[in-house]
Design an enzyme around this catalytic site. Sequence first.
Site, mmCIF file in Angstrom:
data_model
loop_
_atom_site.group_PDB
_atom_site.id
_atom_site.type_symbol
_atom_site.label_atom_id
_atom_site.label_comp_id
_atom_site.label_asym_id
_atom_site.label_seq_id
_atom_site.Cartn_x
_atom_site.Cartn_y
_atom_site.Cartn_z
ATOM 1 N N ASP A 61 -13.050 25.338 10.557
ATOM 2 C CA ASP A 61 -12.615 26.721 10.350
ATOM 3 C C ASP A 61 -12.566 27.018 8.851
ATOM 4 O O ASP A 61 -13.337 26.448 8.074
ATOM 5 C CB ASP A 61 -11.237 26.906 11.018
ATOM 6 C CG ASP A 61 -11.026 28.326 11.534
ATOM 7 O OD1 ASP A 61 -10.922 29.259 10.711
ATOM 8 O OD2 ASP A 61 -10.953 28.486 12.765
ATOM 9 N N HIS A 98 -7.098 32.398 8.895
ATOM 10 C CA HIS A 98 -7.606 32.140 10.240
ATOM 11 C C HIS A 98 -7.433 30.680 10.655
ATOM 12 O O HIS A 98 -6.913 30.375 11.735
ATOM 13 C CB HIS A 98 -9.080 32.549 10.279
ATOM 14 C CG HIS A 98 -9.714 32.563 11.615
ATOM 15 N ND1 HIS A 98 -10.294 31.436 12.168
ATOM 16 C CD2 HIS A 98 -9.910 33.564 12.511
ATOM 17 C CE1 HIS A 98 -10.821 31.755 13.344
ATOM 18 N NE2 HIS A 98 -10.599 33.042 13.569
ATOM 19 N N ASN A 195 -16.444 37.791 20.373
ATOM 20 C CA ASN A 195 -15.733 39.049 20.584
ATOM 21 C C ASN A 195 -16.659 40.253 20.664
ATOM 22 O O ASN A 195 -16.313 41.332 20.229
ATOM 23 C CB ASN A 195 -14.745 39.295 19.431
ATOM 24 C CG ASN A 195 -13.556 38.356 19.469
ATOM 25 O OD1 ASN A 195 -13.568 37.381 20.196
ATOM 26 N ND2 ASN A 195 -12.555 38.644 18.679
ATOM 27 N N SER A 262 -11.055 33.722 19.137
ATOM 28 C CA SER A 262 -10.653 32.693 18.162
ATOM 29 C C SER A 262 -9.279 32.136 18.474
ATOM 30 O O SER A 262 -8.985 30.978 18.190
ATOM 31 C CB SER A 262 -10.577 33.302 16.757
ATOM 32 O OG SER A 262 -11.827 33.346 16.144
#
Length: 320
Positions: A61, A98, A195, A262
């Site tokens: 990530d 994130h 998404n 996520s």
Amino acid sequence: MSHNYSNEFNNNEVKLIPYEVLSIAAEFAFTEIPAGVKLVNAPTAWDKCEKGKDIVVAVLDTGCQTDHADLKDRIIGGRNFTTDYNSDPNNFSDNVGHGTHVAGTIAASENNIGVLGVAPLAKLLIVKVLAGNGSGAYEWIINGINYAVNWRGPSGEKARVISMSLGGPQDVPELHQAVKNAVNNGILVVCAAGNGGDCSPQTDELDYPGAYQEVVEVGAVDLNKKIACFSNSNKNVDLVAPGDGILSTYIGGGYATLRGTSMATPHVSGGSALIIKQCEKEFERTLSENEIYAQLMKRTNALGNPKCLEGNGLLDLAKD
């Protein structure tokens, strides 16, 4: 305050699955079990699964805030594959937020104040493959996967799960090969579906590596168990987990509530750590990737949506 990373990709980049920051909080007065962690029934499984103790989950990530009070005891190692921090491989700090959020959903630990993750005694291998702008070169992702496969901890530990809340529309053969190599080495690879969804089972939306058959592709539901309209649909979706209104750790030592596939993915990554811990204790041997996948799929409840939206259904860690 919203980070909606562009859904436009070029051939050289993988990006964060677009996500939205719903709210940010500085601190809590007590330990909070987030609603998503409760929804997958993680607390019910903690005793029999020893809270995932010492199972290593590699988080590919934006990095992680390594000194966050809820995470610092969970991090076993890491590496930076991006050009951030002058390409210093040993600086895998999070400059987005994130990665810290994802890491907390997997394994935020009890700290008197703060939040708890799905597997609060699991270990985190932090692999920074996305830069501060939310994107990364395919080469960084591929190198990050290979690093997680080959990594060994101070006591010979191996990564058992790779968690990736990232993607792009290109099916890059080298990326696919890296994923297959991880799976062939016994690692469960858990990926966000993406998404770009429209709530219609008639249309397919594909993000890679999520759409590869070899990975566990995770779609999102809200906290009322309804499919989130942003969640990609396709024939390789394996299961769904909470991805809307998800509270977890955030940069600055605080907490944030985010939305996206996520956020669903780390519920499954942490859940897989619990399952590995429980089943390997019961079977008294190391499980293969196929066996871990089968045990994960047993722990789902169908929600009544088409398979392309929910796969086998919602993760339920209370099931055996």
